[in-house]
Write a protein that holds these residues in place. Structure first.
Motif, PDB file in Angstrom:
ATOM      1  N   THR A  96      42.284  43.536  64.637  1.00 13.15           N
ATOM      2  CA  THR A  96      43.151  44.538  63.987  1.00 13.15           C
ATOM      3  C   THR A  96      43.450  43.451  62.323  1.00 13.15           C
ATOM      4  N   ASN A  97      43.057  42.246  62.345  1.00 14.24           N
ATOM      5  CA  ASN A  97      43.585  41.186  61.516  1.00 14.24           C
ATOM      6  C   ASN A  97      42.671  41.789  59.342  1.00 14.24           C
ATOM      7  N   LEU A  98      41.528  42.256  59.816  1.00 10.97           N
ATOM      8  CA  LEU A  98      40.380  42.475  59.156  1.00 10.97           C
ATOM      9  C   LEU A  98      40.763  44.059  58.673  1.00 10.97           C
ATOM     10  N   LEU A  99      41.206  44.399  59.701  1.00 13.81           N
ATOM     11  CA  LEU A  99      41.400  46.365  59.122  1.00 13.81           C
ATOM     12  C   LEU A  99      42.580  46.250  58.531  1.00 13.81           C
ATOM     13  N   ALA A 100      44.307  45.428  58.286  1.00 12.59           N
ATOM     14  CA  ALA A 100      45.066  45.097  58.561  1.00 12.59           C
ATOM     15  C   ALA A 100      44.696  44.702  56.865  1.00 12.59           C
ATOM     16  N   GLU A 101      44.074  44.120  56.908  1.00 11.78           N
ATOM     17  CA  GLU A 101      44.081  43.020  55.093  1.00 11.78           C
ATOM     18  C   GLU A 101      43.088  44.414  53.910  1.00 11.78           C
ATOM     19  N   ARG A 102      42.094  44.749  54.864  1.00 10.74           N
ATOM     20  CA  ARG A 102      40.891  46.086  53.957  1.00 10.74           C
ATOM     21  C   ARG A 102      42.501  46.771  53.737  1.00 10.74           C
ATOM     22  N   LEU A 103      43.681  47.320  54.411  1.00 11.38           N
ATOM     23  CA  LEU A 103      43.922  48.198  53.957  1.00 11.38           C
ATOM     24  C   LEU A 103      45.066  48.111  53.277  1.00 11.38           C
ATOM     25  N   LYS A 104      45.409  46.510  53.265  1.00  9.32           N
ATOM     26  CA  LYS A 104      46.496  46.010  52.475  1.00  9.32           C
ATOM     27  C   LYS A 104      45.885  46.047  50.610  1.00  9.32           C
ATOM     28  N   VAL A 105      44.743  46.026  50.562  1.00  9.48           N
ATOM     29  CA  VAL A 105      43.937  45.342  49.765  1.00  9.48           C
ATOM     30  C   VAL A 105      43.376  47.411  48.894  1.00  9.48           C
ATOM     31  N   LEU A 106      43.722  48.096  49.563  1.00 10.41           N
ATOM     32  CA  LEU A 106      42.853  49.318  49.114  1.00 10.41           C
ATOM     33  C   LEU A 106      44.657  49.864  48.192  1.00 10.41           C
ATOM     34  N   HIS A 107      45.507  49.535  49.155  1.00  8.32           N
ATOM     35  CA  HIS A 107      46.843  50.198  48.772  1.00  8.32           C
ATOM     36  C   HIS A 107      47.446  49.301  47.367  1.00  8.32           C
ATOM     37  N   GLU A 108      46.507  48.241  48.108  1.00  4.50           N
ATOM     38  CA  GLU A 108      47.366  47.485  46.250  1.00  4.50           C
ATOM     39  C   GLU A 108      46.517  47.890  45.007  1.00  4.50           C
ATOM     40  N   LEU A 109      45.569  48.118  45.234  1.00  4.26           N
ATOM     41  CA  LEU A 109      44.881  48.812  44.294  1.00  4.26           C
ATOM     42  C   LEU A 109      44.070  50.238  44.279  1.00  4.26           C
ATOM     43  N   GLY A 110      45.847  50.914  44.492  1.00 11.13           N
ATOM     44  CA  GLY A 110      45.596  52.312  44.171  1.00 11.13           C
ATOM     45  C   GLY A 110      44.573  53.416  44.817  1.00 11.13           C
ATOM     46  N   VAL A 111      43.859  52.667  45.836  1.00  7.57           N
ATOM     47  CA  VAL A 111      42.596  54.024  46.718  1.00  7.57           C
ATOM     48  C   VAL A 111      42.856  54.375  48.079  1.00  7.57           C
ATOM     49  N   VAL A 112      44.707  53.904  48.191  1.00 10.78           N
ATOM     50  CA  VAL A 112      44.855  54.517  49.952  1.00 10.78           C
ATOM     51  C   VAL A 112      46.147  54.235  49.898  1.00 10.78           C
ATOM     52  N   THR A 113      46.717  55.191  50.443  1.00  8.12           N
ATOM     53  CA  THR A 113      48.272  55.322  50.774  1.00  8.12           C
ATOM     54  C   THR A 113      48.991  55.203  51.597  1.00  8.12           C
ATOM     55  N   ARG A 114      49.953  54.247  51.937  1.00  4.25           N
ATOM     56  CA  ARG A 114      50.403  54.420  53.518  1.00  4.25           C
ATOM     57  C   ARG A 114      50.727  55.043  53.892  1.00  4.25           C
ATOM     58  N   ALA A 120      32.859  45.843  39.042  1.00  8.88           N
ATOM     59  CA  ALA A 120      34.187  46.066  39.259  1.00  8.88           C
ATOM     60  C   ALA A 120      34.078  46.887  40.551  1.00  8.88           C
ATOM     61  N   ALA A 121      33.156  47.766  40.448  1.00  9.50           N
ATOM     62  CA  ALA A 121      33.843  48.501  42.200  1.00  9.50           C
ATOM     63  C   ALA A 121      33.685  48.275  43.170  1.00  9.50           C
ATOM     64  N   LEU A 122      32.273  47.041  43.072  1.00  9.97           N
ATOM     65  CA  LEU A 122      32.150  46.340  44.346  1.00  9.97           C
ATOM     66  C   LEU A 122      33.127  45.228  44.379  1.00  9.97           C
ATOM     67  N   ASP A 123      34.103  44.989  43.289  1.00  8.26           N
ATOM     68  CA  ASP A 123      34.926  44.188  43.666  1.00  8.26           C
ATOM     69  C   ASP A 123      36.380  44.282  44.074  1.00  8.26           C
ATOM     70  N   VAL A 124      35.832  46.312  44.694  1.00  7.70           N
ATOM     71  CA  VAL A 124      37.133  47.103  45.794  1.00  7.70           C
ATOM     72  C   VAL A 124      36.697  47.429  46.469  1.00  7.70           C
ATOM     73  N   ILE A 125      35.272  47.827  46.427  1.00  6.93           N
ATOM     74  CA  ILE A 125      34.403  48.946  47.641  1.00  6.93           C
ATOM     75  C   ILE A 125      33.493  47.480  48.480  1.00  6.93           C
ATOM     76  N   GLY A 126      33.390  46.484  47.664  1.00  3.71           N
ATOM     77  CA  GLY A 126      32.025  45.884  48.416  1.00  3.71           C
ATOM     78  C   GLY A 126      32.194  44.739  49.588  1.00  3.71           C
ATOM     79  N   GLU A 127      33.840  44.639  49.753  1.00  4.35           N
ATOM     80  CA  GLU A 127      34.202  43.874  51.027  1.00  4.35           C
ATOM     81  C   GLU A 127      33.441  44.486  52.591  1.00  4.35           C
ATOM     82  N   ARG A 128      32.973  43.872  53.739  1.00  3.59           N
ATOM     83  CA  ARG A 128      32.174  44.233  54.185  1.00  3.59           C
ATOM     84  C   ARG A 128      33.304  45.168  55.396  1.00  3.59           C
ATOM     85  N   TRP A 129      33.063  46.034  55.393  1.00  2.70           N
ATOM     86  CA  TRP A 129      34.135  47.101  56.305  1.00  2.70           C
ATOM     87  C   TRP A 129      34.771  48.494  55.664  1.00  2.70           C
TER      88      TRP A 129
END
Length: 219
Positions: free
Chosen positions: A52-70, A16-25
């Protein structure tokens, strides 16, 4: 069509942890945010190669999962939530473990001075702290941070040490990481001029012991 997040489909905390943080970058984004809030452009600059597209996608997912604030305003940056900050110790442990695999830095390998702050936090072994009150300041390229030892309890802090530090170390980011990876001893770095140390010899030994760069002196 939106991005479909992959998962391991395993009922296990590690999976479950790797589902959240296991993606590259993703963990490298977390590394940057562990050092403080970062604006989008700053993250893009500190993570060369991400795109830039990959960074935006990673930040979007981290925000949706409650790991990062926008950021709520242009002046604010992305930041870790309380949940995100729980990654601090696992990330430091992985950084410590990863030092075993660091080779000599190639010319095309990126290095940033502020990563030295993360490295020094990973290197600290609290069990090696002596019952003292003193601080050790590190000036790595244009970044300054320090370790404050109070009643034998060390903590790494951003910025210069308060008062008069027992040791001041000046070096560059590549040398700092090579020392942390034990590819280079502090004494070899001193002899080659890549490291300058100012301070009492005993304090220099204590700081080196605290960082696991030399064994505790007997007696």
């Amino acid at each position: 069509m939106g991005h479909v997040r992959r998962n391991y489909g395993q009922y296990c905390g590690l999976a479950a942890a790797l589902d959240v943080i296991g993606e590259r970058w993703t963990l490298l984004i977390v590394r940057e945010l562990l050092l403080g809030p970062r604006r989008y452009g700053e993250l893009l600059e500190e993570l060369p190669g991400i795109g830039t597209n990959l960074l935006a996608e990673r930040l979007k997912v981290l925000h949706e999962l409650g790991v990062v604030t926008r950021p709520q305003t242009r002046d604010q940056g992305y930041a870790l939530t309380d949940l995100g900050r729980e990654l601090r110790e696992p990330v430091l442990s992985m950084a410590r473990w990863g030092l075993h695999f660091i080779d000599a830095p190639a010319d095309d390998v990126e290095v940033r001075a502020h990563w030295g702050f993360l490295a020094v936090q990973a290197m600290i072994d609290p069990d090696r702290a002596t019952d003292i009150d003193e601080s050790y300041e590190f000036r790595v390229d244009d970044v300054v941070f320090h370790i404050a030892v109070t009643d034998g309890k060390p903590v790494a802090l951003d910025g210069p040490a308060e008062g008069d530090p027992a040791v001041v170390a000046r070096t560059d980011a590549r040398t700092f990481v090579e020392i942390g990876a034990k590819r280079l001893t502090p004494f070899e770095a001193l002899a080659s001029g890549r490291l300058q140390l100012v301070g009492d010899t005993d304090a220099i030994v204590r700081s080196s012991v605290l960082l696991g760069l030399m064994a505790s002196p007997i007696g």
